[in-house]
Design an enzyme around this catalytic site. Structure first.
Site, PDB file in Angstrom:
ATOM      1  N   ARG A   1       0.849  -1.188   0.000  1.00  0.00           N
ATOM      2  CA  ARG A   1       0.000   0.000   0.000  1.00  0.00           C
ATOM      3  C   ARG A   1       0.890   1.246   0.000  1.00  0.00           C
ATOM      4  NH1 ARG A   1      -4.388   3.054  -1.144  1.00  0.00           N
ATOM      5  NH2 ARG A   1      -4.718   4.702   0.395  1.00  0.00           N
TER       6      ARG A   1
ATOM      7  N   SER B   1      -0.360   8.022   1.523  1.00  0.00           N
ATOM      8  CA  SER B   1       0.124   9.383   1.742  1.00  0.00           C
ATOM      9  C   SER B   1      -0.340   9.875   3.104  1.00  0.00           C
ATOM     10  CB  SER B   1      -0.397  10.313   0.646  1.00  0.00           C
ATOM     11  OG  SER B   1       0.101   9.916  -0.617  1.00  0.00           O
TER      12      SER B   1
ATOM     13  N   CYS C   1     -12.528  12.530   4.679  1.00  0.00           N
ATOM     14  CA  CYS C   1     -11.811  11.700   3.707  1.00  0.00           C
ATOM     15  C   CYS C   1     -11.927  10.239   4.129  1.00  0.00           C
ATOM     16  CB  CYS C   1     -10.343  12.126   3.607  1.00  0.00           C
ATOM     17  SG  CYS C   1      -9.399  11.860   5.129  1.00  0.00           S
TER      18      CYS C   1
ATOM     19  N   CYS D   1      -9.013   8.360   4.376  1.00  0.00           N
ATOM     20  CA  CYS D   1      -7.611   7.991   4.577  1.00  0.00           C
ATOM     21  C   CYS D   1      -7.390   7.105   5.802  1.00  0.00           C
ATOM     22  CB  CYS D   1      -6.751   9.257   4.682  1.00  0.00           C
ATOM     23  SG  CYS D   1      -6.816  10.305   3.218  1.00  0.00           S
TER      24      CYS D   1
ATOM     25  N   GLN E   1      -8.653   3.616   5.240  1.00  0.00           N
ATOM     26  CA  GLN E   1      -7.795   2.918   4.283  1.00  0.00           C
ATOM     27  C   GLN E   1      -6.504   2.460   4.936  1.00  0.00           C
ATOM     28  OE1 GLN E   1      -7.350   5.527   0.822  1.00  0.00           O
ATOM     29  NE2 GLN E   1      -8.802   4.234  -0.275  1.00  0.00           N
TER      30      GLN E   1
ATOM     31  N   ARG F   1      -2.156  15.451  -0.836  1.00  0.00           N
ATOM     32  CA  ARG F   1      -1.748  15.152  -2.214  1.00  0.00           C
ATOM     33  C   ARG F   1      -0.525  15.961  -2.628  1.00  0.00           C
ATOM     34  NH1 ARG F   1      -7.309  16.190  -4.537  1.00  0.00           N
ATOM     35  NH2 ARG F   1      -8.628  14.645  -3.558  1.00  0.00           N
TER      36      ARG F   1
ATOM     37  N   ASP G   1      -3.184  16.750  -8.272  1.00  0.00           N
ATOM     38  CA  ASP G   1      -2.368  15.875  -7.437  1.00  0.00           C
ATOM     39  C   ASP G   1      -0.903  16.238  -7.650  1.00  0.00           C
ATOM     40  OD1 ASP G   1      -1.132  13.760  -6.077  1.00  0.00           O
ATOM     41  OD2 ASP G   1      -2.650  12.310  -6.692  1.00  0.00           O
TER      42      ASP G   1
ATOM     43  N   ARG H   1       1.663  14.853  -5.869  1.00  0.00           N
ATOM     44  CA  ARG H   1       2.520  13.846  -5.244  1.00  0.00           C
ATOM     45  C   ARG H   1       3.511  13.236  -6.236  1.00  0.00           C
ATOM     46  NH1 ARG H   1      -2.147  10.213  -2.562  1.00  0.00           N
ATOM     47  NH2 ARG H   1      -3.110  10.800  -4.551  1.00  0.00           N
TER      48      ARG H   1
ATOM     49  N   THR I   1      -4.935  -0.424  -3.979  1.00  0.00           N
ATOM     50  CA  THR I   1      -5.224   0.948  -4.403  1.00  0.00           C
ATOM     51  C   THR I   1      -6.514   1.005  -5.213  1.00  0.00           C
ATOM     52  OG1 THR I   1      -4.312   2.903  -5.504  1.00  0.00           O
ATOM     53  CG2 THR I   1      -3.931   0.773  -6.578  1.00  0.00           C
TER      54      THR I   1
ATOM     55  N   LYS J   1      -1.373   5.413  -9.563  1.00  0.00           N
ATOM     56  CA  LYS J   1      -0.307   4.800  -8.767  1.00  0.00           C
ATOM     57  C   LYS J   1       0.288   3.597  -9.497  1.00  0.00           C
ATOM     58  CE  LYS J   1      -1.873   6.113  -4.112  1.00  0.00           C
ATOM     59  NZ  LYS J   1      -2.297   5.601  -2.781  1.00  0.00           N
TER      60      LYS J   1
END
Length: 359
Positions: free
Chosen positions: A214, A217, A230, A232, A235, A259, A291, A293, A314, A319
């Site tokens: 995984r 971020s 979110c 996040c 996840q 991001r 984004d 990143r 994901t 990614k």
């Protein structure tokens, strides 16, 4: 001289200076003095004006759209400073926080002639410093001499292309976790003085296999505070739980908050979302891309750990593409659909509709 900073070290110093509101110099002969718009102070703006010349405020093409300013250079716009512009005006043009209260900031005159390369470099630097993507730029005839006289950090132009720095392992230790007692945390430090990133290894995945991986971020609001805006946090924990159930896996915790725009800018985006803009629109009004990143960081760390094939947890096809481009074979995509609720339903729908997430 062995103690003289190399270009990478000077760049790190320049980023710190910009965050402090200290100008940096770009170029050797003809060049420019650069100040981060967010950090400009009245006395430094006055000194900039006293030097003569024609300072401009460089903003991204995304921000120019909101400002109704012509971006003749497409990706950026060079806004000419009005004679009566003060530090508050500069910050207001750079920061969309007050756009709805004071929508008319112009008409803004932008430059059409001449090269925008130096202004583009200035924007790249303030972005890398996790500041608003806007910079004051004043041309200099003798950039190197000015930097010496005023003891300012100077970078050569053109700036080297953005590359992923080498990441060196600096520490690792056993870490029992709720999701898996057999855990190990690795800390990786970049050679450019940037932020460290972490690899959480569950069990002992075979280096010649394709472990569950995984790329996560950092999300202070979701991972630590349990934000409902979110997905996040859910996840993060669901990924660790799946790895714990499988007995092995690697979670890369990449410090690319918001991001890649940093926590302060993410909070600015949240404030814009409270005004009715979606997550992508908010980033654009700030002057950022959807984004920012760099997923190559994850590929670099995986290689340092000895992995070349993975199964990627994901919902983001980007990614997968970035891993493949960086030399990591993604043998399977494993969906990770958790955490949807009342407060983030629109956020997730926007990610699916505008960012291509498979939700």
């Amino acid at each position: 001289m062995p103690f003289r900073p190399d270009p990478v070290e000077r760049r790190a110093r320049a980023l710190a200076d910009l965050r402090l509101g200290v100008p940096v110099v770009l170029g050797d002969g003809p060049g420019a003095l650069v100040l981060a718009a967010e950090a400009v102070r009245p006395e430094r703006l006055a000194a900039l004006r006293a030097m003569g010349g024609a300072p401009v405020l460089a903003v991204t093409g995304r921000r120019a759209v909101t400002l109704r300013a012509r971006a003749y250079d497409e990706d950026i716009a060079r806004v000419v400073l009005p004679q009566d512009a003060d530090a508050a005006w500069v910050r207001a043009v750079a920061d969309p926080a007050g756009d709805l209260d004071t929508p008319m900031k112009g008409p803004l005159k932008t430059l059409r002639e001449g090269s925008a390369d130096t202004h583009r470099a200035a924007i790249a630097l303030v972005k890398a410093a996790r500041l608003l993507p806007a910079a004051l730029v004043l041309p200099l005839d003798d950039a190197a001499g000015f930097a010496r006289t005023h003891e300012l950090t100077r970078l050569d132009l053109p700036l080297p292309p953005a590359i992923t720095p080498a990441y060196a392992p600096v520490a690792a230790a056993r870490l029992p976790m709720e999701a898996a007692e057999k855990g190990r945390l690795h800390v990786f430090r970049p050679g450019d003085g940037g932020e460290e990133h972490y690899a959480v290894e569950v069990g002992r995945p075979a280096r010649d296999g394709a472990p569950l991986v995984r790329l996560h971020s950092a999300c202070f609001t979701g991972d630590v505070l349990g934000s409902l805006k979110c997905d996040c946090g859910p996840q993060l924990h669901a990924a660790l739980d799946q790895m714990g159930a499988a007995g092995e896996g690697v979670l890369l915790y990449l410090n690319q908050e918001g991001r890649g725009i940093g926590l302060a800018n993410k909070m600015r985006a949240y404030s814009l979302q409270d005004q009715g803009f979606d997550t992508v629109e908010a980033n654009h009004r700030l002057g950022f891309e959807d984004d920012e990143r760099d997923f190559r960081i994850g590929a670099e760390i995986l290689k340092r750990l000895g992995f070349s094939r993975i199964r990627l947890l994901t919902n983001n096809p980007n990614k997968i593409a970035r891993m493949e481009e960086a030399g990591i074979a993604v043998e399977a995509r494993v969906p990770l659909k958790v955490g949807e609720g009342l407060h983030n339903h629109h956020y997730l729908a926007t990610k699916a509709a505008k960012s291509g997430h498979l939700l």
